[in-house]
Design a protein around this motif. Structure first.
Motif, short mmCIF file in Angstrom:
data_model
loop_
_atom_site.label_atom_id
_atom_site.label_comp_id
_atom_site.label_asym_id
_atom_site.label_seq_id
_atom_site.Cartn_x
_atom_site.Cartn_y
_atom_site.Cartn_z
N ALA A 85 5.84 -9.70 9.83
CA ALA A 85 6.31 -9.62 8.45
C ALA A 85 5.74 -8.42 7.70
O ALA A 85 6.16 -8.10 6.60
CB ALA A 85 5.96 -10.90 7.71
N ILE A 86 4.74 -7.72 8.30
CA ILE A 86 4.11 -6.59 7.63
C ILE A 86 4.62 -5.31 8.26
O ILE A 86 4.52 -5.11 9.49
CB ILE A 86 2.57 -6.68 7.74
N ASP A 87 5.16 -4.43 7.43
CA ASP A 87 5.79 -3.21 7.93
C ASP A 87 4.95 -2.00 7.54
O ASP A 87 4.57 -1.84 6.38
CB ASP A 87 7.20 -3.06 7.34
N PRO B 253 0.11 5.73 5.01
CA PRO B 253 1.47 5.21 5.21
C PRO B 253 1.84 4.27 4.06
O PRO B 253 1.03 3.99 3.16
CB PRO B 253 1.35 4.43 6.52
N GLU B 254 3.05 3.82 4.09
CA GLU B 254 3.48 2.76 3.17
C GLU B 254 3.46 1.44 3.92
O GLU B 254 4.06 1.32 4.99
CB GLU B 254 4.87 3.05 2.62
N ILE C 12 -8.12 2.67 8.08
CA ILE C 12 -7.83 2.18 9.43
C ILE C 12 -6.88 1.00 9.30
O ILE C 12 -7.19 0.01 8.60
CB ILE C 12 -9.11 1.76 10.16
N VAL C 13 -5.73 1.10 9.95
CA VAL C 13 -4.71 0.05 9.90
C VAL C 13 -4.58 -0.56 11.29
O VAL C 13 -4.39 0.15 12.28
CB VAL C 13 -3.36 0.61 9.43
N LEU D 127 0.86 -1.18 0.00
CA LEU D 127 0.00 0.00 0.00
C LEU D 127 0.90 1.22 0.00
O LEU D 127 1.81 1.33 0.81
CB LEU D 127 -0.93 0.01 1.21
N GLU D 128 0.62 2.17 -0.93
CA GLU D 128 1.46 3.35 -1.07
C GLU D 128 0.65 4.61 -0.77
O GLU D 128 -0.45 4.78 -1.29
CB GLU D 128 2.02 3.45 -2.48
#
Length: 912
Positions: free
Chosen positions: A718-720, A678-679, A656-657, A632-633
Motif C-alpha cells: 500500500a506504500i508507493d 522520492p515521493e 534511508i527507505v 513524504l515529498e
C-alpha cells in the motif's frame, strides 16, 4: 638605551648564496624561513641585494656555504664590478661562474688561496674564514704582523671585541650555514670602519717586511650619513679623519640610505629595531623577550619573573626625565602594556609608559601578585592571558617593563585566490567584537596581495589573523585536525585520535565552544599555531558510525547474547551481535523480535565483532514513539505531510527507505539531500493509514532545526515510493548543435545549472537562454522538453506557489544576521543550508563595476554556485545590481529560502 639582545620575530625572506641566482620575491614568500632563523639579517641583506633568494623562492637556512659562494657575498657587499676582474685570479680550481667573484676578492685583499694556484672554493667556509674576510672589509688585518702567528686566534679575538659574532651559532672552525652567514654580514654592516695607524718603522729582511706598532682607529665623520645606523662618537685619541660619529660599514656603503632605528616598537608594541632602505621600510624586528607564554600565565608567574624590587623601582623610585627645555619627558622606570597593538587600559588609565605616581596598587595587582593563580591582565579586555594568547614580557637594561598581548582570530576563504585581481575573498569567523569587552572593529571581506601573501589559499581554507587595533596585521594558514572523538570536556577540550586539544581562550562562541560530540564520531577542529582550538568544523562530524537498529532478539542457546538487524548509512543491511546498548535493558525472551528500542545509534565494534551501541539523544526510539506520516515529498524542507511531527531537511540530510522486508531481506535505498528525496505516498483505498519515520537531528543536537538521518519503513504494497524531478533548471547558453544520425534531428546542447550543479542538457528544440525553469520533462531518449509555461520569467514581480521572482535596477543585495534583503524590499531567512547561486551575465553596455565583480572580464557569463550568505554579501553588497532574482521558499507562506538565484546583468558601485 639598548636592549640586551634582539631576536628575529617576523617571517621575512632569506637569500640563496650563489653566482647564478635570481632576485628573490617579497620577504614573506620564503616558506622555509621561520622565526627561529636570523630573519632580521636575512631581510636586510635581501633588500640591499647582498644575498638573494633562489629561483624557487627558497632560502634553505641550514645549507652550508662554500668559499666560492662566500666570495659572491663579499663581492655583493663591497659592490665590486666583478666583470672587470674576470680572468685575473691565479687559481686554477675555480669554476667559471665563481671566478670573477673570487678574482675581485683576491685582488682587493679580501681573501687568499689555499696555495699559490688553488683556492679550495668547493670547501665549506668556516666561521673564522668568513669573519676574516669581513673584518678586512672593515679595515682590519692589513698587515701580516697583525696575526701574531695565529690568524684564527687573532680574528676571533678582535671579532669578539667588536661583537661581530652576536647571534652567530657556528663555532670557530665549523662550517657556516647561510643563516649564520647572513647574521655575520649584518653584524659587519653595523660595525665601525677602521684605518691602520702606524707609529713604528717597517723592518725588511729579504722579501719579508715586518710592520711594527700598528693601531686600528675608527673612521669618523660629521656628515649626516654617519648617524644612519648608529650615533656612537669616536674619541679624539683614537680617531682618524675629523672628530664626529663613527662610520659604520653600512653607512659608508649606502651613504645613509640604509637606516637603523632602535628603541622603536613593531605593530604589536614589542620593543625592537626598525630598518629602512631608500625610504622604504624593510621591517621592524622585536627585541628578545624576557619570557613568552602561549598558555595562561598567572599574576604570580609574572611577579616571580620580574621580581618585587623591579616593580618597586617603578612604583617608588622612578625619577622624572626632562627634555632639553627642562620639561617633563618621561619616567626613568616605566611600565607599558600593549594589547592587539594598542595601549591597554585599566579602569580608564592608559598604560603608556607610566611611572612613579601612576603605577599604583590597582594597576600593579592587575598583572603582578605574589602566589596568585589568576590570569595576568584585565579581564574581558584584549589584554589578558589565556590559552592561545601570546603574552610577551620585555625588560630592558634600564629597568623598563613592557607586556605585550597578541590574540589570534580566525577567518575563512570564500573563494579561490583571484590571480587576475590579486585578491582573496574571506569571511571573518571570529573578531574582537565577538567577545565581551574586547576592542577592535574588523570588517573585512577581501584581502589584497599588496598587503598579504595570499597566493596559496583556496576556497574554504581557514586562515589565522592577528590585528593592530582596527587593522589586520598578519595572516597565517590555520591547521585543521581531523580524527575520531575519544573524549571531550564541554567548553574546554576535545580528544581526537588520542591527542587532547584544549580550547583557545578566544574560541568561536557562536557555534564551537558548546559543541557536544559523540565518542566514536569523526570530527574536525581548526587549531592555531600552538595547537589550541579556535573553531569546530561541525560539517566534518561524520555520519559513518551510525546505524538504524530494526529489532533485536536473544540468540538461541546463549542467554546473554543478542542479535539485531542493523541498517547502515551506506545502504547495507546486516545481522549484528550486540555487546551492549548503553543505558538500555534488553528483553531476554526469545519468542519474538523486539522493537521497543528501534531507532538511530552510534556504534563501535570490538575485536570479537560485537557492537556497542549508544542511542542518539536528539531522536526517537521504539515503534510507540515513531513519527507517523501519510506522505513524504522530495525537494521540500518540511518533507513530511500530515505527520505527527514536523521534520526539516537540507542538502546534507540522509534518508534511508526500506521498501522490501525486514532484516537481511531489507531493500534499502539511500537518498542524500532533500532535492533527491522520492515521493512516498499511501494508497488511499488501503487499510494502511500511515508509515513510520525515525530520525536523528543534525549533529545529534536537540536544539538543531534540521535532521541528519531519517529512516522510513515503507514495507507493504500500500506504500508507493516514486522518483521526482520537481527541481529547478537554469539554462545558460547554447554550447553547440549536432544532428542525431538515428532520427536526423538537430540536437541543441546547452550549458545549464541543474539543482545547483553545473552541467549540460540536450534538447530537440531551442530553449530560452539565461532563464530559470521550475518544471520540465525528459523524454525516453533523455532529451529535455521545456514548454513556454515552464519558464519563470515576466516583466512583473510575482510569487507562484513557493517561488518568488522579481526584477531590479541598481538594487542592493545584503545578508546580515541570517537575513537576506533583496532590492530593499524583500526579506528572506538564510541558513547554512540555503543554496545560493549567482549568475553574472553582463549586458553589452555594462559598466566597469560589472567587470570588477567578474573574474574574467571577457567572459560571456560566470557562475558561482553554493555560496554562503557571507560570501554573497561580500560579493554584491557594495554594488547596486540590475537583473533578476528567484527565491524558492520551503512552502507557500514561508520566508525561509531554500534556493536563491541572482542574475546580475549590470552593476554600479555604491559610494561610501
Amino acid at each position: 638605551m639598548r636592549n640586551l639582545k634582539r631576536v628575529l620575530s617576523l617571517g621575512m625572506t632569506a637569500a640563496m648564496i650563489t653566482g647564478l641566482m635570481v632576485v628573490g620575491t617579497s620577504a614573506a614568500s620564503y616558506a622555509d624561513v621561520s622565526t627561529e632563523d636570523n630573519v632580521e639579517a636575512i631581510s636586510v641583506l635581501e633588500e640591499v641585494g647582498i644575498m638573494v633568494g633562489d629561483e624557487n623562492g627558497d632560502f634553505n637556512p641550514d645549507q652550508l656555504v662554500t668559499r666560492n659562494e662566500m666570495a659572491v657575498v663579499m663581492s655583493n657587499l663591497m659592490e665590486y664590478n666583478v666583470a672587470t676582474y674576470s680572468g685575473t685570479s691565479p687559481f686554477t680550481d675555480v669554476p667559471s661562474w665563481a671566478e670573477p667573484y673570487v678574482a675581485a676578492c683576491w685582488t682587493n685583499g679580501i681573501t687568499a688561496g689555499t696555495s699559490a694556484t688553488t683556492y679550495g672554493g668547493d670547501q665549506s667556509v668556516t666561521t673564522a674564514q668568513a669573519a676574516l674576510m669581513l673584518m678586512k672589509a672593515l679595515g682590519y688585518f692589513q698587515y701580516d704582523s697583525d696575526f701574531n702567528g695565529d690568524w684564527q686566534l687573532a680574528t676571533i679575538t678582535q671579532g669578539n671585541k667588536i661583537s661581530l659574532f652576536h647571534d652567530v651559532d657556528s663555532g670557530v672552525r665549523e662550517a657556516m650555514t647561510r643563516n649564520d652567514v647572513a647574521q655575520l654580514v649584518l653584524n659587519t654592516l653595523e660595525s665601525g670602519m677602521v684605518e691602520a695607524n702606524k707609529s713604528g718603522q717597517d723592518i725588511t729582511v729579504g722579501d719579508i717586511t715586518i710592520t711594527n706598532s700598528v693601531e686600528y682607529e675608527y673612521v669618523t665623520s660629521q656628515e649626516p650619513y654617519a648617524r644612519a645606523i648608529d650615533t656612537l662618537r669616536g674619541a679624539s685619541a683614537t680617531s682618524i679623519s675629523t672628530q664626529g660619529y663613527i662610520v659604520e660599514l653600512g653607512e659608508k656603503l649606502y651613504d645613509g640610505d640604509l637606516r637603523r632605528t632602535e628603541n622603536t616598537t613593531d605593530a604589536y608594541g614589542r620593543p625592537g629595531t626598525q630598518w629602512v632602505y631608500n625610504l622604504d621600510e624593510v621591517g621592524t624586528y622585536a627585541d628578545a623577550p624576557l619570557a613568552t607564554y602561549t598558555d595562561k600565565v598567572t599574576k604570580g608567574d609574572l611577579y616571580s619573573l620580574v621580581s618585587k624590587s623591579r616593580l618597586d623601582d617603578i612604583d617608588r623610585k622612578g625619577q622624572e626625565v626632562k627634555d632639553s627645555d627642562n620639561n617633563f619627558d618621561h619616567y626613568e622606570y616605566t611600565f607599558t602594556v600593549y594589547a592587539d597593538g594598542k595601549f591597554a587600559e585599566v579602569d580608564g588609565a592608559v598604560l603608556d609608559h607610566i611611572g612613579k605616581g601612576e603605577f599604583g596598587e590597582e594597576i600593579r595587582n592587575t598583572y603582578f601578585v605574589s602566589n596568585s593563580s589568576a590570569a595576568a591582565g584585565a579581564e574581558k579586555t584584549n589584554g589578558v592571558s589565556g590559552k592561545g594568547v601570546q603574552t610577551e614580557v620585555y625588560l630592558d637594561d634600564d629597568g623598563n617593563i613592557t607586556l605585550v598581548y597578541i590574540n589570534t582570530y580566525l577567518m575563512q576563504a570564500t573563494a579561490d585566490y583571484n590571480e587576475a585581481k590579486d585578491t582573496l575573498s574571506v569571511d571573518l569567523i571570529t573578531t574582537p567584537s565577538d567577545f565581551e569587552g574586547l576592542i577592535g572593529n574588523i570588517n573585512v571581506n577581501q584581502l589584497n596581495g599588496d598587503d598579504f601573501d595570499i597566493t596559496g589559499y583556496s576556497e574554504d581554507d581557514y586562515i589565522l589573523y592577528t590585528i593592530d587595533g582596527n587593522t589586520i596585521e598578519d595572516i597565517y594558514p590555520a591547521t585543521v585536525v581531523t580524527g575520531e572523538v575519544d573524549a571531550y570536556s564541554k567548553t574546554k577540550s576535545v580528544t581526537l585520535d588520542g591527542t587532547q586539544y584544549d580550547y583557545a581562550a578566544l574560541i568561536d562562541t557562536e557555534e564551537s565552544k558548546d559543541t557536544e560530540y559523540r565518542v566514536g564520531d569523526t570530527a574536525a577542529v581548526v587549531v592555531d599555531k600552538n595547537g589550541y582550538v579556535l573553531y569546530v568544523d561541525s560539517a566534518a562530524i561524520s555520519l559513518g558510525n551510525y546505524l538504524f537498529l530494526n529489532g533485536y532478539i536473544a540468540e538461541s542457546g546463549l542467554a546473554s547474547s543478542y542479535i539485531a538487524n542493523g541498517y547502515f548509512t551506506d545502504g547495507t543491511a546486516a545481522t549484528i551481535t550486540i555487546d551492549e546498548i548503553v543505558d538500555k535493558t534488553l528483553d531476554s525472551s526469545r519468542d519474538d523480535t523486539h522493537h521497543e528500542l528501534d531507532g538511530w545509534y552510534s556504534y563501535s565494534v570490538n575485536s570479537d565483532d560485537e557492537y556497542r551501541l549508544v542511542a542518539c539523544e536528539a531522536g526517537n526510539h521504539g515503534n510507540n514513539n515513531a513519527v507517523t506520516a501519510t506522505k513524504l515529498e522530495g525537494n521540500k524542507v518540511s518533507f513530511l505531510t500530515d505527520a505527527s511531527k514536523v521534520l526539516r531537511g537540507n542538502s546534507d540530510t540522509v534518508l534511508i527507505v526500506n521498501d522490501g522486508d525486514e532484516g537481511k531481506s531489507a531493500d534499502l535505498t539511500v537518498y542524500t539531500g532533500i532535492s533527491n528525496f522520492p515521493e512516498i505516498t499511501i494508497d488511499k483505498d488501503s487499510s494502511t493509514k500511515s508509515f513510520n519515520v525515525f530520525y536523528m537531528l543534525k549533529d545529534d543536537d536537540k536544539n538543531s532545526s534540521y535532521v541528519s538521518l531519517v529512516y522510513v519503513n515503507a514495507v507493504g504494497d500500500a506504500i508507493d515510493v516514486a522518483g521526482s524531478i520537481d527541481s529547478l533548471l537554469f539554462v545558460l547558453d547554447e554550447d553547440r548543435q549536432y544532428v542525431d544520425s538515428a532520427d536526423n534531428e538537430t540536437i541543441h546542447v546547452y550549458n545549464a545549472i541543474l539543482d545547483g550543479e553545473e552541467t549540460t542538457i540536450e534538447s530537440k528544440s531551442a530553449i530560452g537562454e539565461y532563464k530559470l525553469y521550475n518544471d520540465y520533462s525528459i523524454d525516453g531518449d533523455g532529451y529535455y522538453e521545456v514548454s513556454p509555461s515552464d519558464v519563470v520569467v515576466s516583466d512583473n514581480d510575482y510569487t507562484v506557489d513557493d517561488l518568488v521572482y522579481a526584477r531590479g535596477d541598481d538594487a542592493n543585495v545584503t545578508v546580515s544576521g541570517g537575513s537576506m534583503v533583496l532590492n530593499g524590499e524583500e526579506t528572506f531567512v538564510i541558513s547554512d543550508d540555503t543554496q545560493i547561486n549567482v549568475v553574472l551575465v553582463p549586458d553589452e553596455d555594462a559598466g566597469s563595476a560589472m567587470a570588477d565583480i567578474m573574474t574574467d572580464r571577457a567572459a560571456d557569463w560566470e557562475i558561482y554556485l553554493g555560496l554562503t550568505g557571507k560570501r554573497l554579501n561580500s560579493m554584491l553588497s557594495n554594488y547596486g545590481v540590475s537583473g533578476e532574482y528567484y527565491v524558492q521558499t520551503e512552502d507557500d507562506d514561508s520566508d525561509v529560502a531554500t534556493v536563491v538565484y541572482i542574475v546580475v546583468r549590470d552593476a554600479v558601485e555604491i559610494a561610501d
